[in-house]
Design a protein around this motif. Sequence first.
Motif, PDB file in Angstrom:
ATOM      1  N   PHE A  18       0.826  -1.202   0.000  1.00  0.00           N
ATOM      2  CA  PHE A  18       0.000   0.000   0.000  1.00  0.00           C
ATOM      3  C   PHE A  18       0.865   1.258   0.000  1.00  0.00           C
ATOM      4  O   PHE A  18       0.620   2.198  -0.765  1.00  0.00           O
ATOM      5  N   MET A  19       1.880   1.288   0.858  1.00  0.00           N
ATOM      6  CA  MET A  19       2.745   2.465   0.931  1.00  0.00           C
ATOM      7  C   MET A  19       3.521   2.658  -0.362  1.00  0.00           C
ATOM      8  O   MET A  19       3.691   3.779  -0.843  1.00  0.00           O
ATOM      9  N   LEU A  20       3.992   1.588  -0.952  1.00  0.00           N
ATOM     10  CA  LEU A  20       4.714   1.667  -2.217  1.00  0.00           C
ATOM     11  C   LEU A  20       3.802   2.172  -3.332  1.00  0.00           C
ATOM     12  O   LEU A  20       4.197   3.025  -4.137  1.00  0.00           O
ATOM     13  N   ALA A  21       2.567   1.682  -3.379  1.00  0.00           N
ATOM     14  CA  ALA A  21       1.617   2.130  -4.395  1.00  0.00           C
ATOM     15  C   ALA A  21       1.258   3.601  -4.203  1.00  0.00           C
ATOM     16  O   ALA A  21       1.146   4.357  -5.179  1.00  0.00           O
ATOM     17  N   ALA A  22       1.078   4.028  -2.964  1.00  0.00           N
ATOM     18  CA  ALA A  22       0.747   5.430  -2.696  1.00  0.00           C
ATOM     19  C   ALA A  22       1.898   6.347  -3.116  1.00  0.00           C
ATOM     20  O   ALA A  22       1.676   7.378  -3.768  1.00  0.00           O
ATOM     21  N   PHE A  23       3.117   5.990  -2.782  1.00  0.00           N
ATOM     22  CA  PHE A  23       4.273   6.802  -3.159  1.00  0.00           C
ATOM     23  C   PHE A  23       4.436   6.855  -4.673  1.00  0.00           C
ATOM     24  O   PHE A  23       4.647   7.919  -5.255  1.00  0.00           O
ATOM     25  N   THR A  24       4.322   5.702  -5.326  1.00  0.00           N
ATOM     26  CA  THR A  24       4.457   5.650  -6.781  1.00  0.00           C
ATOM     27  C   THR A  24       3.365   6.468  -7.462  1.00  0.00           C
ATOM     28  O   THR A  24       3.634   7.228  -8.396  1.00  0.00           O
ATOM     29  N   GLY A  25       2.131   6.335  -7.000  1.00  0.00           N
ATOM     30  CA  GLY A  25       1.028   7.102  -7.576  1.00  0.00           C
ATOM     31  C   GLY A  25       1.236   8.595  -7.421  1.00  0.00           C
ATOM     32  O   GLY A  25       1.007   9.364  -8.362  1.00  0.00           O
ATOM     33  N   TYR A  26       1.684   9.025  -6.254  1.00  0.00           N
ATOM     34  CA  TYR A  26       1.938  10.447  -6.027  1.00  0.00           C
ATOM     35  C   TYR A  26       3.026  10.958  -6.963  1.00  0.00           C
ATOM     36  O   TYR A  26       2.884  12.025  -7.568  1.00  0.00           O
ATOM     37  N   GLU A  27       4.100  10.221  -7.106  1.00  0.00           N
ATOM     38  CA  GLU A  27       5.198  10.656  -7.969  1.00  0.00           C
ATOM     39  C   GLU A  27       4.771  10.730  -9.432  1.00  0.00           C
ATOM     40  O   GLU A  27       5.183  11.631 -10.155  1.00  0.00           O
ATOM     41  N   ILE A  28       3.951   9.800  -9.865  1.00  0.00           N
ATOM     42  CA  ILE A  28       3.490   9.810 -11.258  1.00  0.00           C
ATOM     43  C   ILE A  28       2.555  10.979 -11.506  1.00  0.00           C
ATOM     44  O   ILE A  28       2.696  11.721 -12.479  1.00  0.00           O
ATOM     45  N   ILE A  29       1.575  11.179 -10.634  1.00  0.00           N
ATOM     46  CA  ILE A  29       0.596  12.247 -10.813  1.00  0.00           C
ATOM     47  C   ILE A  29       1.256  13.618 -10.715  1.00  0.00           C
ATOM     48  O   ILE A  29       0.888  14.549 -11.432  1.00  0.00           O
ATOM     49  N   ALA A  30       2.236  13.775  -9.850  1.00  0.00           N
ATOM     50  CA  ALA A  30       2.886  15.070  -9.670  1.00  0.00           C
ATOM     51  C   ALA A  30       3.638  15.507 -10.925  1.00  0.00           C
ATOM     52  O   ALA A  30       3.848  16.699 -11.135  1.00  0.00           O
ATOM     53  N   ARG A  31       4.012  14.578 -11.775  1.00  0.00           N
ATOM     54  CA  ARG A  31       4.779  14.909 -12.963  1.00  0.00           C
ATOM     55  C   ARG A  31       3.922  15.050 -14.224  1.00  0.00           C
ATOM     56  O   ARG A  31       4.453  15.237 -15.311  1.00  0.00           O
ATOM     57  N   VAL A  32       2.617  14.963 -14.108  1.00  0.00           N
ATOM     58  CA  VAL A  32       1.728  15.053 -15.273  1.00  0.00           C
ATOM     59  C   VAL A  32       1.523  16.519 -15.649  1.00  0.00           C
ATOM     60  O   VAL A  32       1.174  17.330 -14.795  1.00  0.00           O
ATOM     61  N   PRO A  33       1.739  16.881 -16.919  1.00  0.00           N
ATOM     62  CA  PRO A  33       1.472  18.259 -17.341  1.00  0.00           C
ATOM     63  C   PRO A  33      -0.019  18.598 -17.214  1.00  0.00           C
ATOM     64  O   PRO A  33      -0.878  17.718 -17.296  1.00  0.00           O
ATOM     65  N   VAL A  34      -0.322  19.867 -17.045  1.00  0.00           N
ATOM     66  CA  VAL A  34      -1.699  20.322 -16.833  1.00  0.00           C
ATOM     67  C   VAL A  34      -2.608  19.920 -17.995  1.00  0.00           C
ATOM     68  O   VAL A  34      -3.760  19.545 -17.789  1.00  0.00           O
ATOM     69  N   ILE A  35      -2.109  19.970 -19.203  1.00  0.00           N
ATOM     70  CA  ILE A  35      -2.930  19.678 -20.391  1.00  0.00           C
ATOM     71  C   ILE A  35      -3.402  18.216 -20.405  1.00  0.00           C
ATOM     72  O   ILE A  35      -4.407  17.893 -21.025  1.00  0.00           O
ATOM     73  N   LEU A  36      -2.717  17.337 -19.691  1.00  0.00           N
ATOM     74  CA  LEU A  36      -3.076  15.916 -19.700  1.00  0.00           C
ATOM     75  C   LEU A  36      -3.959  15.504 -18.528  1.00  0.00           C
ATOM     76  O   LEU A  36      -4.278  14.330 -18.383  1.00  0.00           O
ATOM     77  N   HIS A  37      -4.380  16.438 -17.693  1.00  0.00           N
ATOM     78  CA  HIS A  37      -5.166  16.066 -16.524  1.00  0.00           C
ATOM     79  C   HIS A  37      -6.538  15.504 -16.894  1.00  0.00           C
ATOM     80  O   HIS A  37      -7.020  14.587 -16.246  1.00  0.00           O
ATOM     81  N   THR A  38      -7.189  16.044 -17.938  1.00  0.00           N
ATOM     82  CA  THR A  38      -8.505  15.524 -18.329  1.00  0.00           C
ATOM     83  C   THR A  38      -8.423  14.079 -18.818  1.00  0.00           C
ATOM     84  O   THR A  38      -9.188  13.235 -18.348  1.00  0.00           O
ATOM     85  N   PRO A  39      -7.500  13.738 -19.733  1.00  0.00           N
ATOM     86  CA  PRO A  39      -7.396  12.317 -20.112  1.00  0.00           C
ATOM     87  C   PRO A  39      -6.982  11.433 -18.941  1.00  0.00           C
ATOM     88  O   PRO A  39      -7.430  10.291 -18.835  1.00  0.00           O
TER      89      PRO A  39
END
Length: 101
Positions: free
Chosen positions: A11-32
């Motif tokens: 769970f902790m590994l998935a939460a950290f990985t998810g946060y790191e991935i989402i934090a690096r997404v450009p604004v234009i890609l948030h809708t997809p």
Amino acid sequence: MIDGFLALYIFMLAAFTGYEIIARVPVILHTPLMSGSNFVHGIVLVGAMIALGRADTPFEIAIGFIGVLLGAGNAAGGYVVTERMLEMFKSSKPGAGKEAK
């Protein structure tokens, strides 16, 4: 006891990985990204329903019910947010987007 620590570690590994991935997404890609995450929330909801169906004790039933409730709210809320985000891209001018004749 080891199973609990393994589940917590995953769970902790998935939460950290998810946060790191989402934090690096450009604004234009948030809708997809929201549309894709709604699909994942649907899978989580199905998993929660399966877990609730296999629950035996009252504690397991309560946890399963809360999981289904939160999963359904998350999936429905994701679709509402995605719809509102897509509304921002629509033109407010009448007849916009139609070809001039």
